[in-house]
Design a protein around this motif. Sequence first.
Motif, PDB file in Angstrom:
ATOM      1  N   ARG A  62      26.294  -1.957  36.062  1.00  0.00           N
ATOM      2  CA  ARG A  62      25.164  -1.141  36.554  1.00  0.00           C
ATOM      3  C   ARG A  62      24.460  -0.379  35.435  1.00  0.00           C
ATOM      4  N   THR A  63      25.051  -0.352  34.245  1.00  0.00           N
ATOM      5  CA  THR A  63      24.420   0.368  33.130  1.00  0.00           C
ATOM      6  C   THR A  63      23.582  -0.553  32.234  1.00  0.00           C
ATOM      7  N   VAL A  64      23.531  -1.858  32.576  1.00  0.00           N
ATOM      8  CA  VAL A  64      22.797  -2.801  31.711  1.00  0.00           C
ATOM      9  C   VAL A  64      21.749  -3.588  32.514  1.00  0.00           C
ATOM     10  N   ASP A  65      20.861  -4.298  31.793  1.00  0.00           N
ATOM     11  CA  ASP A  65      19.857  -5.140  32.458  1.00  0.00           C
ATOM     12  C   ASP A  65      20.337  -6.580  32.568  1.00  0.00           C
ATOM     13  N   VAL A  66      21.026  -7.045  31.503  1.00  0.00           N
ATOM     14  CA  VAL A  66      21.509  -8.433  31.456  1.00  0.00           C
ATOM     15  C   VAL A  66      22.998  -8.383  31.134  1.00  0.00           C
ATOM     16  N   LEU A  67      23.793  -9.080  31.954  1.00  0.00           N
ATOM     17  CA  LEU A  67      25.237  -9.060  31.743  1.00  0.00           C
ATOM     18  C   LEU A  67      25.738 -10.462  31.434  1.00  0.00           C
ATOM     19  N   SER A  68      26.591 -10.574  30.404  1.00  0.00           N
ATOM     20  CA  SER A  68      27.164 -11.879  30.070  1.00  0.00           C
ATOM     21  C   SER A  68      28.633 -11.695  29.689  1.00  0.00           C
ATOM     22  N   ILE A  69      29.252 -12.784  29.258  1.00  0.00           N
ATOM     23  CA  ILE A  69      30.701 -12.750  29.024  1.00  0.00           C
ATOM     24  C   ILE A  69      31.048 -13.384  27.672  1.00  0.00           C
ATOM     25  N   GLU A  70      32.214 -13.023  27.170  1.00  0.00           N
ATOM     26  CA  GLU A  70      32.763 -13.755  26.017  1.00  0.00           C
ATOM     27  C   GLU A  70      34.130 -14.332  26.381  1.00  0.00           C
ATOM     28  N   ILE A  71      34.510 -14.213  27.665  1.00  0.00           N
ATOM     29  CA  ILE A  71      35.782 -14.735  28.175  1.00  0.00           C
ATOM     30  C   ILE A  71      35.576 -15.037  29.669  1.00  0.00           C
ATOM     31  N   GLU A  72      36.262 -16.077  30.167  1.00  0.00           N
ATOM     32  CA  GLU A  72      36.017 -16.472  31.559  1.00  0.00           C
ATOM     33  C   GLU A  72      36.781 -15.656  32.593  1.00  0.00           C
ATOM     34  N   SER A  73      37.897 -15.028  32.185  1.00  0.00           N
ATOM     35  CA  SER A  73      38.777 -14.418  33.189  1.00  0.00           C
ATOM     36  C   SER A  73      38.279 -13.048  33.656  1.00  0.00           C
ATOM     37  N   VAL A  74      37.003 -12.989  33.996  1.00  0.00           N
ATOM     38  CA  VAL A  74      36.397 -11.732  34.448  1.00  0.00           C
ATOM     39  C   VAL A  74      36.329 -11.720  35.980  1.00  0.00           C
ATOM     40  N   ASN A  75      36.067 -10.557  36.549  1.00  0.00           N
ATOM     41  CA  ASN A  75      35.999 -10.425  37.998  1.00  0.00           C
ATOM     42  C   ASN A  75      34.666 -10.978  38.536  1.00  0.00           C
ATOM     43  N   VAL A  76      34.724 -12.145  39.158  1.00  0.00           N
ATOM     44  CA  VAL A  76      33.505 -12.826  39.608  1.00  0.00           C
ATOM     45  C   VAL A  76      32.877 -12.116  40.814  1.00  0.00           C
ATOM     46  N   GLU A  77      33.716 -11.550  41.681  1.00  0.00           N
ATOM     47  CA  GLU A  77      33.187 -10.859  42.875  1.00  0.00           C
ATOM     48  C   GLU A  77      32.254  -9.716  42.447  1.00  0.00           C
ATOM     49  N   ALA A  78      32.644  -9.000  41.403  1.00  0.00           N
ATOM     50  CA  ALA A  78      31.795  -7.899  40.915  1.00  0.00           C
ATOM     51  C   ALA A  78      30.489  -8.453  40.346  1.00  0.00           C
ATOM     52  N   LEU A  79      30.558  -9.606  39.687  1.00  0.00           N
ATOM     53  CA  LEU A  79      29.335 -10.207  39.131  1.00  0.00           C
ATOM     54  C   LEU A  79      28.379 -10.610  40.252  1.00  0.00           C
ATOM     55  N   ILE A  80      28.943 -11.127  41.349  1.00  0.00           N
ATOM     56  CA  ILE A  80      28.107 -11.526  42.497  1.00  0.00           C
ATOM     57  C   ILE A  80      27.411 -10.288  43.076  1.00  0.00           C
ATOM     58  N   GLN A  81      28.159  -9.189  43.196  1.00  0.00           N
ATOM     59  CA  GLN A  81      27.584  -7.934  43.715  1.00  0.00           C
ATOM     60  C   GLN A  81      26.472  -7.427  42.785  1.00  0.00           C
ATOM     61  N   LEU A  82      26.716  -7.475  41.479  1.00  0.00           N
ATOM     62  CA  LEU A  82      25.724  -6.990  40.510  1.00  0.00           C
ATOM     63  C   LEU A  82      24.443  -7.811  40.589  1.00  0.00           C
ATOM     64  N   SER A  94      28.533 -17.972  40.596  1.00  0.00           N
ATOM     65  CA  SER A  94      29.157 -19.026  41.418  1.00  0.00           C
ATOM     66  C   SER A  94      29.550 -20.224  40.551  1.00  0.00           C
ATOM     67  N   LYS A  95      28.803 -20.456  39.474  1.00  0.00           N
ATOM     68  CA  LYS A  95      29.140 -21.558  38.555  1.00  0.00           C
ATOM     69  C   LYS A  95      30.333 -21.166  37.684  1.00  0.00           C
ATOM     70  N   LEU A  96      30.385 -19.899  37.324  1.00  0.00           N
ATOM     71  CA  LEU A  96      31.536 -19.417  36.553  1.00  0.00           C
ATOM     72  C   LEU A  96      32.817 -19.603  37.371  1.00  0.00           C
ATOM     73  N   ALA A  97      32.714 -19.348  38.696  1.00  0.00           N
ATOM     74  CA  ALA A  97      33.884 -19.510  39.565  1.00  0.00           C
ATOM     75  C   ALA A  97      34.361 -20.971  39.541  1.00  0.00           C
ATOM     76  N   ILE A  98      33.433 -21.905  39.470  1.00  0.00           N
ATOM     77  CA  ILE A  98      33.802 -23.330  39.404  1.00  0.00           C
ATOM     78  C   ILE A  98      34.477 -23.630  38.066  1.00  0.00           C
ATOM     79  N   ILE A  99      33.865 -23.129  36.993  1.00  0.00           N
ATOM     80  CA  ILE A  99      34.367 -23.445  35.648  1.00  0.00           C
ATOM     81  C   ILE A  99      35.752 -22.816  35.404  1.00  0.00           C
ATOM     82  N   LYS A 100      35.995 -21.649  35.999  1.00  0.00           N
ATOM     83  CA  LYS A 100      37.283 -20.959  35.819  1.00  0.00           C
ATOM     84  C   LYS A 100      38.455 -21.738  36.400  1.00  0.00           C
ATOM     85  N   ASP A 101      38.154 -22.647  37.318  1.00  0.00           N
ATOM     86  CA  ASP A 101      39.206 -23.391  38.009  1.00  0.00           C
ATOM     87  C   ASP A 101      39.082 -24.873  37.638  1.00  0.00           C
TER      88      ASP A 101
END
Length: 379
Positions: A62-82, A94-101
Amino acid sequence: MNKKIGILGAGQLGKMLCLEAARLDLDLALMDKSSDYPAAKLCKRFVQGDFSNYEDVLNFGRTVDVLSIEIESVNVEALIQLQAEGIIVHPEPSKLAIIKDKGLQKEFYKKHQIPTSKFQLFDDATHIRKSLNDGTLKIPFVQKARRDGYDGRGVHIVRKEEDLAKLLDVPSIVEPLVNIEKEIAVIVAKNESGEVKAFPSVEMEFHPTANLVEYLVCPSSLDEMEESIAQKLARDLIRAFDVCGLLAVEMFLTKEGKLLINEVAPRPHNSGHHTLDSSMTSQFEQHLRAILNMPLGSCQNIAPAVMINLLGEENYSGPVKYKNIEEVLKIGGVKMLLYGKTETRPFRKMGHATIIAKDLAEAKKKAQEAKSLLKIIST
Ligand code: ADP
């Protein structure tokens, strides 16, 4: 260019993103568990938090305009909400969720008719043993944990009966053992305008016991036809996933001459570190350009390059100490990048060096020299 960028993770990939962000004076904030991590001291703003925790990711996002990752094991539900709240999130959650599995990733390839090896899904080790008993599965095969594997951890190759003792007891995929001629990777980028650019392929040579990349060579030894197929596969794949930012595409060239997709990562990747020193644009700058929807940079390789990972020595754990570093610095053409991790462990990635030379043979010779000199041990 004025957008506030947030990155989840502050490891070495985060550090290199910070180095490249500084070139364009981009505003980068990073979140990770400890301010001791490689990127924490380099970014404009560091936030302490757990990227696998819903609340932490939400509050940071919520403190940024654009959010990205340098690791896949992040909380995807929070990304969907953001994303629902209007924050730009790359890669698309939703694509990250596919790639993580790895199971979902394989099903995606099958659905989109992307060449990859055959696979079966299993719940656990008992399930695999049952299939071996009833004859629906045969040795040899490769078992891969569906989630959270990295650097060869979570991959178990079963060549003979005895290897079954070490089956991973987790949800996994099982693939036939591919007759691998070459392992290559192509890093491709896409921005929101739909511009797509791919770096030339790199070839990976593996450490015989650690199952980690030992040498990474660019340009690879693919012939012109194979290279154009690899490039097209990478471009098709990023369009199929429809993600923005980088997609690192790992492929196998089989002994039968076929290119198969092994797996992808939607972020900067170990196989692209050489681009910092040997390419018109680095993979890190390209990722930042892509997530900001800026024009993508040229992927042209300027010089033959060999990259080596600088790994922690086998029998050392604890506060890091670099041995013979001055000797390595004397070798011309060796560009070293130390990640600044405070603790070493056997085979931990502690840094890398890219060796630029007039040809690959000379670069490999210097890489060998640097590798045999530098020892990463503990105090
Ligand atoms: P990780 O996510 O840990 O990098 P990979 O899927 O890349 O896992 O597998 C690690 C390594 O194991 C590969 O680089 C390759 O050397 C070997 N490997 C993976 N899949 C197969 C396969 N189907 N056949 C033969 N070797 C494989």
